[in-house]
Enzyme design. Structure first.
Site, PDB file in Angstrom:
ATOM      1  CB  ALA A  12      28.890  38.271  29.224  1.00 55.04           C
ATOM      2  NE  ARG A  34      38.335  41.653  30.310  1.00 57.81           N
ATOM      3  CZ  ARG A  34      38.115  41.664  31.613  1.00 57.81           C
ATOM      4  NH1 ARG A  34      39.071  42.077  32.425  1.00 57.81           N
ATOM      5  NH2 ARG A  34      36.960  41.269  32.118  1.00 57.81           N
ATOM      6  NE  ARG A  35      34.687  36.676  29.186  1.00 55.24           N
ATOM      7  CZ  ARG A  35      33.603  36.585  29.963  1.00 55.24           C
ATOM      8  NH1 ARG A  35      33.381  35.504  30.668  1.00 55.24           N
ATOM      9  NH2 ARG A  35      32.745  37.582  30.018  1.00 55.24           N
ATOM     10  CG  ASP A  60      41.849  45.187  29.754  1.00 56.97           C
ATOM     11  OD1 ASP A  60      41.051  46.097  30.047  1.00 56.97           O
ATOM     12  OD2 ASP A  60      42.408  44.475  30.604  1.00 56.97           O
ATOM     13  CG  ASN A  87      27.682  47.017  27.896  1.00 59.25           C
ATOM     14  OD1 ASN A  87      26.811  47.127  28.755  1.00 59.25           O
ATOM     15  ND2 ASN A  87      28.292  45.855  27.629  1.00 59.25           N
ATOM     16  CE1 TYR A 153      29.550  48.975  38.716  1.00 62.58           C
ATOM     17  CE2 TYR A 153      27.559  49.298  40.023  1.00 62.58           C
ATOM     18  CZ  TYR A 153      28.166  49.021  38.811  1.00 62.58           C
ATOM     19  OH  TYR A 153      27.399  48.817  37.682  1.00 62.58           O
TER      20      TYR A 153
END
Ligand code: NDP
Ligand code: 8X3
Length: 253
Positions: A12, A34-35, A60, A87, A153
């Site tokens: 993504a 992971r997808r 992962d 990234n 974050y």
């Protein structure tokens, strides 16, 4: 000989846009996320459109063993990695410090800091053997300045800043370039992930803005790799025109 780029978080946003950008410029591409389904779809699209080779590595980045084994087991010809785009990352929640969810903190720390370290170390080992390579770590304006409810974050992105500087110092003797890219607000899946699927709240982040796109960021990442061999961009911050830093925006009604 074709060059090889390894991109984490390629399913993504910035990572996917980087995969297209590097593939369009003739690179063979190692893609991670992971997808698995998204990796397959992306690999097919890139191979078809650009006539390049794609290697899919589903893992992962939080899982040190999975990262180390996946990179160690790359076929030898895929270990000649020229560029790492480190990234993969995320924000989870935007809460006052005393109200935040500690599991969100753990996931951000494990992904944005520890994951970046695991991948960086494993790929650096491939690069030091060849005495060349370029590591690009994805930081953020959040790693330059704190904002309200940004607490952990922001801390993870401050860590990316410090780690990037440390890597550049320690990898100097091997001739490896190390760059931090620090984007401001960019409309990807980032805010939907941060707000745990709440698309309405995610959209509000970009109210009144023409934010960066994933392609804007990919163009800058790729640009950093096009400079002469003796030139290294250390640290590059990129925002849309309506953003001055992590805090100040000029939103239009
Ligand atoms: P997206 O949510 O669009 O993409 C994030 C990518 O990271 C996905 O491919 C996701 O893949 C991957 N990822 C997340 N966790 C893991 C994990 N544990 N292991 C492997 N891959 C993982 O976000 P962006 O593209 O916007 O974000 C990319 C990076 O840029 C992040 O580090 C983010 O902090 C940073 N950033 C984003 C900004 C923005 O405004 N969008 C601004 C500044 C920095 P999958 O779910 O398939 O694993
Ligand atoms: C992502 C940009 O401003 O949401 O790192 O922290 S911000």
């Amino acid at each position: 000989m074709k060059k090889i780029v390894f991109i984490t978080g390629a399913t993504a946003g910035f990572g996917e846009a980087c995969a297209y950008k590097f593939a369009a410029n003739g690179y063979d591409v190692i893609i991670n996320g992971r997808r698995k389904e998204r990796l397959h779809t992306l690999a097919n699209a890139l191979e078809k459109k650009f006539n390049i080779a794609v290697f899919q590595l589903a893992f992962d980045v939080q899982d040190e063993k999975a990262v180390t084994e996946a990179i160690a087991q790359l076929p030898v010809e895929w270990k000649n990695i020229d560029v790492l785009v480190n990234n993969a990352g995320l924000a989870l929640g935007r809460d006052f410090f005393e109200e935040a969810n500690t599991q969100d903190w753990n996931t951000m720390i494990d992904t944005n800091i520890k994951g970046l370290l695991y991948v960086g170390k494993a790929v650096a080992a491939c690069m030091t053997e060849r005495k060349k390579g370029h590591i690009i770590n994805m930081g953020s304006v959040a790693g330059k300045q704190l904002y309200e409810k940004g607490n952990v974050y922001c801390a993870t992105k401050y860590a990316v800043d410090a780690i990037t500087q440390g890597m550049r110092i320690d990898l100097l003797r091997h001739g490896i370039k190390v760059t931090a890219i620090n984007p401001g607000a960019a409309e990807t899946e980032f805010s939907v992930v941060r707000f745990k699927g709440d698309e309405e709240t995610a959209k509000k982040i970009y109210d009144g803005l023409k934010p960066l796109s994933a392609d804007d960021v990919a163009d800058v990442v790729y640009y950093c790799t096009t400079l002469p061999a003796h030139v290294c961009i250390n640290d590059l911050t990129i925002t849309c025109l309506q953003q001055a830093n992590a805090v100040f925006f000029n939103r239009q009604a």
